[in-house]
Design a protein around this motif. Structure first.
Motif, PDB file in Angstrom:
ATOM      1  N   ILE E  69       0.854  -1.188   0.000  1.00 38.32           N
ATOM      2  CA  ILE E  69       0.000   0.000   0.000  1.00 38.32           C
ATOM      3  C   ILE E  69       0.889   1.238   0.000  1.00 38.32           C
ATOM      4  N   ALA E  70       0.558   2.224  -0.795  1.00 35.48           N
ATOM      5  CA  ALA E  70       1.312   3.480  -0.765  1.00 35.48           C
ATOM      6  C   ALA E  70       0.368   4.654  -0.950  1.00 35.48           C
ATOM      7  N   TYR E  71       0.783   5.799  -0.438  1.00 35.66           N
ATOM      8  CA  TYR E  71       0.071   7.050  -0.680  1.00 35.66           C
ATOM      9  C   TYR E  71       0.923   7.856  -1.656  1.00 35.66           C
ATOM     10  N   VAL E  72       0.299   8.369  -2.691  1.00 37.18           N
ATOM     11  CA  VAL E  72       1.042   9.135  -3.697  1.00 37.18           C
ATOM     12  C   VAL E  72       0.459  10.548  -3.793  1.00 37.18           C
ATOM     13  N   GLY E  73       1.296  11.519  -3.497  1.00 38.13           N
ATOM     14  CA  GLY E  73       0.889  12.916  -3.655  1.00 38.13           C
ATOM     15  C   GLY E  73       1.194  13.358  -5.076  1.00 38.13           C
ATOM     16  N   VAL E  74       0.230  13.985  -5.733  1.00 44.75           N
ATOM     17  CA  VAL E  74       0.396  14.385  -7.125  1.00 44.75           C
ATOM     18  C   VAL E  74       0.411  15.917  -7.231  1.00 44.75           C
ATOM     19  N   THR E 137       5.932   9.821  -3.073  1.00 41.31           N
ATOM     20  CA  THR E 137       5.321   8.611  -2.539  1.00 41.31           C
ATOM     21  C   THR E 137       5.717   8.330  -1.090  1.00 41.31           C
ATOM     22  N   MET E 138       4.767   7.836  -0.338  1.00 37.86           N
ATOM     23  CA  MET E 138       4.938   7.482   1.070  1.00 37.86           C
ATOM     24  C   MET E 138       4.440   6.040   1.184  1.00 37.86           C
TER      25      MET E 138
ATOM     26  N   ILE F  92     -10.414   6.571  18.922  1.00 45.87           N
ATOM     27  CA  ILE F  92     -11.052   7.741  18.315  1.00 45.87           C
ATOM     28  C   ILE F  92     -11.821   7.273  17.086  1.00 45.87           C
ATOM     29  N   PRO F  93     -13.152   7.191  17.156  1.00 44.93           N
ATOM     30  CA  PRO F  93     -13.899   6.582  16.049  1.00 44.93           C
ATOM     31  C   PRO F  93     -13.795   7.355  14.746  1.00 44.93           C
ATOM     32  N   PHE F  94     -13.401   8.642  14.833  1.00 42.40           N
ATOM     33  CA  PHE F  94     -13.368   9.473  13.635  1.00 42.40           C
ATOM     34  C   PHE F  94     -12.132   9.211  12.775  1.00 42.40           C
ATOM     35  N   VAL F  95     -11.214   8.424  13.311  1.00 45.42           N
ATOM     36  CA  VAL F  95     -10.066   7.981  12.512  1.00 45.42           C
ATOM     37  C   VAL F  95     -10.477   6.673  11.851  1.00 45.42           C
ATOM     38  N   THR F  96     -10.661   6.702  10.531  1.00 42.99           N
ATOM     39  CA  THR F  96     -11.136   5.486   9.866  1.00 42.99           C
ATOM     40  C   THR F  96     -10.002   4.643   9.298  1.00 42.99           C
ATOM     41  N   VAL F  97      -8.857   5.253   9.076  1.00 41.35           N
ATOM     42  CA  VAL F  97      -7.707   4.532   8.527  1.00 41.35           C
ATOM     43  C   VAL F  97      -6.449   5.025   9.232  1.00 41.35           C
ATOM     44  N   ALA F  98      -5.515   4.108   9.534  1.00 45.55           N
ATOM     45  CA  ALA F  98      -4.209   4.510  10.087  1.00 45.55           C
ATOM     46  C   ALA F  98      -3.141   3.562   9.588  1.00 45.55           C
ATOM     47  N   HIS F  99      -2.052   4.118   9.121  1.00 44.98           N
ATOM     48  CA  HIS F  99      -0.931   3.332   8.619  1.00 44.98           C
ATOM     49  C   HIS F  99       0.359   3.736   9.317  1.00 44.98           C
ATOM     50  N   VAL F 100       1.209   2.745   9.573  1.00 51.07           N
ATOM     51  CA  VAL F 100       2.599   3.036   9.912  1.00 51.07           C
ATOM     52  C   VAL F 100       3.280   3.280   8.574  1.00 51.07           C
ATOM     53  N   THR F 101       3.961   4.425   8.413  1.00 45.26           N
ATOM     54  CA  THR F 101       4.490   4.763   7.087  1.00 45.26           C
ATOM     55  C   THR F 101       5.983   5.091   7.073  1.00 45.26           C
ATOM     56  N   THR F 102       6.560   5.026   5.881  1.00 44.83           N
ATOM     57  CA  THR F 102       7.931   5.506   5.675  1.00 44.83           C
ATOM     58  C   THR F 102       7.844   6.972   5.334  1.00 44.83           C
TER      59      THR F 102
ATOM     60  N   THR G 137      12.560   7.636   5.915  1.00 44.06           N
ATOM     61  CA  THR G 137      12.946   6.563   4.996  1.00 44.06           C
ATOM     62  C   THR G 137      12.548   6.846   3.554  1.00 44.06           C
ATOM     63  N   MET G 138      13.397   6.446   2.655  1.00 44.94           N
ATOM     64  CA  MET G 138      13.201   6.581   1.215  1.00 44.94           C
ATOM     65  C   MET G 138      13.396   5.184   0.640  1.00 44.94           C
ATOM     66  N   ILE G 139      12.424   4.677  -0.100  1.00 43.41           N
ATOM     67  CA  ILE G 139      12.508   3.287  -0.540  1.00 43.41           C
ATOM     68  C   ILE G 139      12.978   3.178  -1.979  1.00 43.41           C
ATOM     69  N   SER G 140      13.877   2.221  -2.212  1.00 40.36           N
ATOM     70  CA  SER G 140      14.367   1.996  -3.570  1.00 40.36           C
ATOM     71  C   SER G 140      13.348   1.170  -4.338  1.00 40.36           C
TER      72      SER G 140
END
Lengths: 159, 159, 159, 159, 159, 159, 159, 159
Positions: E69-74, E137-138, F92-102, G137-140
């Motif tokens: 899964i990734a989040y991409v800012g455009v 991308t994150m 917190i019910p208003f948070v519908t999605v949470a990810h650990v991210t890079t 972090t920056m992923i390759s």
């Protein structure tokens, strides 16, 4: 540089000139117990070797109405324009320092202006140079240190 | 500053001193068709008014083994520490310029070092000052402009 | 707001007051072909409903010696300190606007100062509030638009 | 500005007008123990000197359906477009404030909108101005301070 | 929405459907002591009002080989291209969510991919849409929460 | 996952359920020319294998008064607090999605709120979790795509 | 380094070893028309001078299940902790490269992991080192070049 | 990769080669109590399977005059240019590593240079590649770790 070596006497001469560039050679000679001619010869030698490049007057810019200092980071459209842009920057007398840098900016400048209005004009001059893509400005609230003497003394102590 | 006014003669004297701080007063006098005493009096007056603060030697740092220039942005933990931190920075001779700034950084410094290794040591000295939170460094790849003469001439032309 | 409805007459009264808050009610009455009493009653009604909250004098800050405008973004150590910090900010008269914001900053302020020196003092006051972690400043080079009349007219045209 | 000097009476008149721009001159006169004519003359003089530029109505934008405030940073393709872009921005009534700024953005705006949808439309209007390269928005979650009275009183106390 | 009001029975029906969209209406009827016809009518009414827009299957994407899964800012070249770009994005099935956003990005997307290689292909598809200027991308290291039930229950408790 | 293989019939069943999770098994059976019992068995098998994890109702949040969507990036003081913080976020019910991210953020959340005011409250709840260092918010101006059906169909076409 | 000089023969030996570190000395000797003893002596000399530090096996990490590469920027609480933190980083075998850097980060690492899950664990190990303040972090997505041979040949051509 | 399985003997062979790629097969055979032929066969098999891709000489770049290491992030005008740009980058021998990355940069490179001057030239070469939009450089102050042996041993211990 490899070949040219400064000796203890040279260091002492430089030390005195650093404190006061207008000190007469006869004063230096007296202090160091050498002849004024020797001082002259050695200073000449350091000038010829390019170690002493000249001297510059330290004016009080605030008193002259130039109290505004800013750093301006310049982004270029392409680094192949670097020399061209630097030549254009060189035509703006209010830019006193410019470096090609790593990191965020391509070129990094120091400017001195009369006030906010004047600073805006200078920043716009930089922005309008062909090949400049964008600038970013950081304003000095206080010039706390501007002193190369500490460095020069340190260099001669280290040598 | 309000009261002190430089006249045309003062400007011409400054113009000559800017070109060469060691120019003898008799040379200035001859060029401007005034007496050496007048030059002396006027320079003295400008020194007393604080307009001329001194003069500094321009050395070739590369030839002296100091070819590495960097700009270091300093983040403080709290700006109430600003004076304390500036005093500590002032003890590091390799920091030749320091400004309190707006924008990203609290304090912005220019350093001169022998090489990468030496730069690292200086950056670490800054980082380790009590009250410094973080630093960020930008390295100069080339010092393209370092010249206040253009500014000084411009100031006197404007006045 | 749900219940209170402004009619065409209210809009016209507001339109005239927007142009000049000191216009006499008799002038408004004459222009709109209603009685001065009606103007009075309706203005009173809009004040009671909280639509008109008052009026403010537009001074020329430059002429009063306050030509320096900056925006200061404030980072808090923790948003639970928001109210406390806003109360402290409110004690600094040079902060004319403050918002709790999304994005990079927790609180975003507009300040007016006499000059760079004064701005530094104000920024340091903000920085030194307990619970403030860091600030970042953006300086205005020119206040190009500061005008709510266009908005007000647009609102009444839309309603 | 240099020549015009406000005296104690002027300050007191301004102080009262700051509190309520609609206060009758006779009330000011009574309070300050001067004639209404004097008040009139002095206000006129401050208006002619450009110190008082006018007065503006303070409306409750929330009650008028405009509860959404945002700050929009504008990046220009080139600062030579600044005047042109500011003219286009000036045609958008929802932009109440715009500054040419240092730092990240070229122009920095404050907008008031009805809601998220409306804000999007306004931001798109800004984005679509010829010469605008990109915008970045920061949304106000709460307008905590919007008050120039504290500043004005402080200015008159300082003078 | 203004007119349509959900009552307590509607909330309880929604509460059961939220837990299991496939629960038979007869089960809901039994639990709430109403007729299955009533359940049917009310669900129909909520569908007609557009409150219930449908239901979606929750699959285990990891088990289906889509663990990335990734989040991409455009960033767009110009926001006038927004609709066009969103249509192109909509043709990429691996983009499951896309928002027009404030702040740094113009459009913000969530993508699901098989692996790093596949993610690269998807990001390149986004990058290559005409009118897209750049992407950032994150990457998700763990999807810790993905649950709208808590929100839905909270909404019905609040209403 | 290694062992479980979906065949063509499974894909077709999933394809119908994806379109409408409430479609009766008898309808699926009729369409695919298999018995309702087979549909039941295969759906059961996919549920047991964890491929089908459930189904969720798609409500129109705008109609329910929740029209405000934001993404909140969370910085932790230390990632050893990640699990603890995620548990608090989960309350917190208003948070519908949470990810650990890079990248920039440690945890990245999606929230749904009634309005700006409510969003502020939710952001403050996140900010006030012990171990959270700072948050940064990006507001959705328009939810342009929120659709997993395109992805699901694409997955089954690929398999 | 000053004194040790590589000659043409040394360069040719290094050129062959660069292509294949396991090439027998007799093959090198034959190719260069010198004795195997000479090859041995010269390689020994270059090892003693520290020019050849060893040789390393080039494995296909993907085939060994390590297909995930990331760069992790590390922010320290204080650079006085640099050595301590580097020792802790050195205990994590998945960090193959670490540099003390200028700019945004204090330390910059390259990691190799099995997959996203594993990368998360490694990043958390880094984050949890005492004295580490934050990581980014920056992923390759693809290792496009990893080749020092071009550099080595270029060096020997230059010398 | 799925089919090829390394056994305990393979691991031990790799472990010895990792320590010294030039170790004679007879030494490995003696240590592991197997025949040199077996060593040969197994190494050959690992080479054919592509697990061992070769070996590389570890030189001391500082001693060879290449003491300057930097990381350069490259922004592309469009990712459709990625392959083209990577081919151009590959022609610059001073770029030893290049990755297509997520996050801020499109391509991320490691360079080795003789000094600041040389680094500037290499960065300019990268900047001037057609399709490169901008670069950002981070300079290594110290290469603290550059060691894949710890990783390799860890991989074989895990397998």
């Amino acid at each position: 540089m490899a070949k040219f070596k400064l000796d203890e006497i040279d260091h002492q001469i430089l030390d005195m000139l650093i404190e006061n560039t207008r000190v007469p050679f006869t004063d230096i000679a007296k202090k160091l117990l050498i002849s004024a001619g020797t001082v002259h010869v050695r200073v000449k030698k350091m000038e010829d070797a390019g170690i002493i490049k000249g001297s510059s007057l330290t004016l009080d810019y605030k008193k002259l109405g130039y109290s505004f200092i800013a750093y301006v980071g310049v982004f270029l459209q392409n680094t192949s324009r670097t020399s061209f842009v630097l030549e254009r920057i060189n035509e703006i007398p209010f830019v006193t320092v410019a470096h090609v840098t790593t990191g965020k900016f391509n070129v990094f400048c120091k400017i001195r202006a009369r006030n906010t209005e004047h600073a805006k004009d200078i920043i716009f001059m930089l922005d309008d140079i062909e090949g400049v893509y964008r600038t970013e400005t950081m304003i000095s609230l206080e010039e706390s240190i501007n002193d190369k003497k500490r460095l020069m003394h340190s260099i001669f102590n280290d040598l």
